[in-house]
Design a protein around this motif. Structure first.
Motif, PDB file in Angstrom:
ATOM      1  N   CYS A   5      -7.589  -0.167  -1.493  1.00 28.84           N
ATOM      2  CA  CYS A   5      -7.490   0.820  -0.413  1.00 28.84           C
ATOM      3  C   CYS A   5      -8.749   1.678  -0.302  1.00 28.84           C
ATOM      4  O   CYS A   5      -8.957   2.343   0.705  1.00 28.84           O
ATOM      5  N   GLN A  37       0.869  -1.179   0.000  1.00 26.42           N
ATOM      6  CA  GLN A  37       0.000   0.000   0.000  1.00 26.42           C
ATOM      7  C   GLN A  37       0.897   1.217   0.000  1.00 26.42           C
ATOM      8  O   GLN A  37       2.053   1.151   0.360  1.00 26.42           O
ATOM      9  N   GLY A  86      -6.298   5.484  -3.879  1.00 27.60           N
ATOM     10  CA  GLY A  86      -6.671   5.020  -5.211  1.00 27.60           C
ATOM     11  C   GLY A  86      -5.925   5.645  -6.359  1.00 27.60           C
ATOM     12  O   GLY A  86      -6.418   5.639  -7.482  1.00 27.60           O
ATOM     13  N   ILE A  87      -4.738   6.204  -6.115  1.00 26.43           N
ATOM     14  CA  ILE A  87      -4.044   6.811  -7.245  1.00 26.43           C
ATOM     15  C   ILE A  87      -2.674   6.218  -7.546  1.00 26.43           C
ATOM     16  O   ILE A  87      -2.155   6.417  -8.636  1.00 26.43           O
ATOM     17  N   CYS A  88      -2.089   5.496  -6.587  1.00 30.63           N
ATOM     18  CA  CYS A  88      -0.699   5.087  -6.826  1.00 30.63           C
ATOM     19  C   CYS A  88      -0.584   3.714  -7.480  1.00 30.63           C
ATOM     20  O   CYS A  88       0.403   3.414  -8.143  1.00 30.63           O
ATOM     21  N   GLY A  89      -1.580   2.867  -7.293  1.00 30.24           N
ATOM     22  CA  GLY A  89      -1.526   1.535  -7.885  1.00 30.24           C
ATOM     23  C   GLY A  89      -0.711   0.538  -7.077  1.00 30.24           C
ATOM     24  O   GLY A  89      -0.360  -0.533  -7.584  1.00 30.24           O
ATOM     25  N   SER A  90      -0.390   0.853  -5.816  1.00 32.89           N
ATOM     26  CA  SER A  90       0.421  -0.073  -5.020  1.00 32.89           C
ATOM     27  C   SER A  90      -0.398  -1.205  -4.424  1.00 32.89           C
ATOM     28  O   SER A  90       0.079  -2.336  -4.339  1.00 32.89           O
ATOM     29  N   CYS A  91      -1.600  -0.881  -3.952  1.00 34.96           N
ATOM     30  CA  CYS A  91      -2.345  -1.926  -3.252  1.00 34.96           C
ATOM     31  C   CYS A  91      -2.824  -2.962  -4.261  1.00 34.96           C
ATOM     32  O   CYS A  91      -3.014  -2.667  -5.433  1.00 34.96           O
ATOM     33  N   THR A 134      -9.904   0.803  -6.020  1.00 28.83           N
ATOM     34  CA  THR A 134      -8.785  -0.038  -5.600  1.00 28.83           C
ATOM     35  C   THR A 134      -9.092  -0.614  -4.217  1.00 28.83           C
ATOM     36  O   THR A 134     -10.022  -0.154  -3.540  1.00 28.83           O
ATOM     37  N   ARG A 144      -3.145   5.052  -0.369  1.00 23.23           N
ATOM     38  CA  ARG A 144      -4.446   4.762   0.250  1.00 23.23           C
ATOM     39  C   ARG A 144      -5.540   5.711  -0.229  1.00 23.23           C
ATOM     40  O   ARG A 144      -6.469   6.045   0.511  1.00 23.23           O
TER      41      ARG A 144
HETATM   42  S1  FES Z   1      -2.636   2.325  -1.956  1.00 22.07           S
HETATM   43 FE1  FES Z   1      -2.380   3.665  -3.662  1.00 22.07          FE
HETATM   44  S2  FES Z   1      -3.953   2.926  -4.979  1.00 22.07           S
HETATM   45 FE2  FES Z   1      -4.320   1.766  -3.202  1.00 22.07          FE
END
Ligand code: FES
Ligand code: HEM
Ligand code: SF4
Lengths: 262, 226
Positions: A84, A56, A61-66, A82, A59
């Motif tokens: 998060c 994550q 919805g913009i980074c694409g990590s979760c 996403t 948190r």
């Molecule tokens: S933590 Fe960044 S998109 Fe979900």
């Protein structure tokens, strides 16, 4: 609220993993899914156990990590968000929730729910860029781009590179991701000069990384948090076909595969 | 490196060849169904049609060889891609839910294999005459080979009829996804037409299967008889 969680635990890339059952108690309905996992982890740490590893960052919805496949659907039961952005009020009290990592040969598991998604980066490094120097940002409307074109390019550019499309695809194909990237660059004047070499290089990278091929089942579109349309898969195929027409017969040009993916 | 042959060796290139060869087969399947609907016009028309086809050996054999090579390309690439796709997800999900991928799209390899076995059976049965010993090659009153009689004899047998219906199930499932899918593989996409493209697969599947099933059932139920 209270939940029974079946979580994939795997110590390392070469270890055998398995689903382990945990009870999540005292969960508030306003908690996000990741906050719920945080609280489960607090409990594990208090008991001296290893917390569950998951990815994550933003948190929001913009980074694409979760990531996380929740009850068999990447990013969980709601569309267009996403993991998060998912809240526990979405689940009935007492629900059993199975949480698994993205599963694909090209996404090896690092630990528990964390997978190595650098295969997507290597596809980008193969051609998902423009190599001209554009200088400083130009003034608005210096480059005239029609409204339709701009909107379509923007729709494609919304991809955050999370890899849910690969996770959802029966064939573990990244066609939606690659389609989004290729389309968004091919639609804009800055991306046009390298249009043909880009699509070929990126698709060669896809094959090199061991992803599957697209069967046009369109499951990716249904789980994509940014609702990227499968029309960009058609665009990708069209770009690829066109690159074959335009470049066949031209002299061969040595192109070294990217070092990292060798 | 820009040679087209190399272009088609990539997985997207393979899909393009599959789509083109598949669409070639689809055109054949449609013509085959339309031609066979002539059983409803009686033995004279149908046997005449058979003579018409056999009277053009060059065309007949060109079509046969063409079809065989289309099928060969399609099947070899299908197996190659299916293996590649299986390989791409070594550990299966414990829980899996599909939202949008249709049943027929997820069972293309299975329906394809049903089709393959059906086609082999069909060729041995009605083209090579090697399955049913009770079927005899007779001549009709006009001295033509009685293909009509052979067909009627075949579908009066409930086992043969059931096998052919199963083949139609495989065909319907395969075509339902295949035609729409091939359009996407070939890069067709245009906002105003996308619904048309989506409908193409189910429509073609329905028309072809209805036509074929009508022939099989009409014979079995005695509507078409010798
Ligand atoms: S933590 Fe960044 S998109 Fe979900
Ligand atoms: C005989 C055995 C056959 C096998 C094993 C087979 C297998 C397959 C498979 C596995 C696919 C999906 C490929 C993918 O999604 O990656 C496919 C697609 C397709 N098949 Fe077949 N098939 C067979 C026969 C046929 C026949 C007889 C037809 C035509 C009537 C046909 C038409 C198509 C078409 C049009 C596609 C779509 C290609 C695409 O997705 O772009 N197939 N086939
Ligand atoms: S296309 Fe959608 S699902 Fe795939 S990586 Fe981009 S944002 Fe994620």
């Amino acid at each position: 609220m209270k939940f029974t969680l079946n979580i994939w635990r795997q110590k390392g890339p070469d270890e055998r993993g398995r689903l382990v059952t945990y009870e999540a108690r005292d969960v508030s309905s306003g908690m996000s899914f990741l906050e719920m996992l945080d609280s489960v982890n607090q409990g594990l740490i208090a008991k001296g156990e290893e917390p569950v590893a998951f990815e994550q960052d933003c948190r929001e919805g913009i980074c694409g990590s979760c990531s996380l496949v929740i009850n068999g659907i990447p990013h969980g039961p709601d569309r267009g968000i996403t993991t998060c952005q998912l809240y526990m009020r979405r689940f009935p009290d007492g629900a059993v929730i199975t949480i698994e990592p993205w599963r694909a040969r090209a996404f090896p598991i690092i630990k528990d729910l964390v997978v190595d998604r650098r295969a997507l980066d290597r596809i980008m490094q193969a051609g998902g860029y423009i190599s001209v120097h554009t200088g400083g940002a130009v003034d608005g409307n210096v480059l005239l781009i029609s409204k339709d074109q701009a909107e379509t390019a923007m729709d494609a550019a919304a991809c955050i590179g999370c890899g849910a499309c690969v996770a959802a695809c029966k064939n573990a194909s990244p066609a939606l991701f690659v389609g989004a990237k290729v389309s968004h660059l091919a639609l804009l004047p800055q991306g046009k000069p390298e249009r043909t070499s880009r699509v070929k290089a990126m698709l060669e990278a896809v094959d090199r990384e061991g992803f599957g091929s697209c069967g046009n089942q369109n499951e990716c579109e249904a789980v994509c948090p940014k609702r990227i349309s499968v029309r960009f898969i058609a665009t990708l195929n069209r770009e690829y076909l066109w690159s074959g027409v335009v470049e066949s017969g031209l002299p061969a040009e040595p192109e070294s595969p990217h070092a990292e993916s060798a | 490196m820009a040679l087209p042959s190399n272009h088609f060796r990539s997985s997207v290139g393979s899909k393009v060849v599959m789509a083109l060869s598949g669409l070639g087969l689809v055109i054949y399947v449609i013509l085959h169904m339309l031609g066979n609907l002539q059983v409803f016009q009686g033995s004279h028309a149908f046997n005449g049609y058979a003579v018409f086809l056999r009277d053009m050996p060059i065309l007949l054999w060109t079509a046969r060889i063409g079809l065989l090579s289309l099928a060969a390309f399609h099947i070899v690439l299908a197996i190659q891609l299916t293996l590649r796709n299986r390989h791409a997800r070594p550990v299966a999900y414990a829980v899996r839910e599909y939202r949008q991928a249709s049943f027929s799209s997820r069972t293309m390899a299975a329906s394809g294999f049903v089709l393959l076995f059906f086609i082999i059976f069909h060729l041995f049965h009605l083209t090579a005459d090697m399955i049913d010993p009770s079927s005899v090659d007779r001549l009709d009153v006009e001295g033509h080979r009685d293909v009509y009689g052979k067909l009627v004899h075949a579908f009066q047998n409930p086992f043969i009829m059931a096998l052919y219906l199963a083949g139609q199930l495989g065909l319907g499932l395969h075509l339902n996804h295949a035609v729409t899918s091939s359009l996407q593989t070939l890069g067709f996409e245009y906002v105003a037409f996308n619904r048309l493209f989506k409908a193409a697969g189910p429509t073609v599947a329905l028309v072809v299967v209805l036509g074929n099933v009508a022939i099989i059932l009409a014979v079995f139920l005695g509507i078409v008889h010798g």
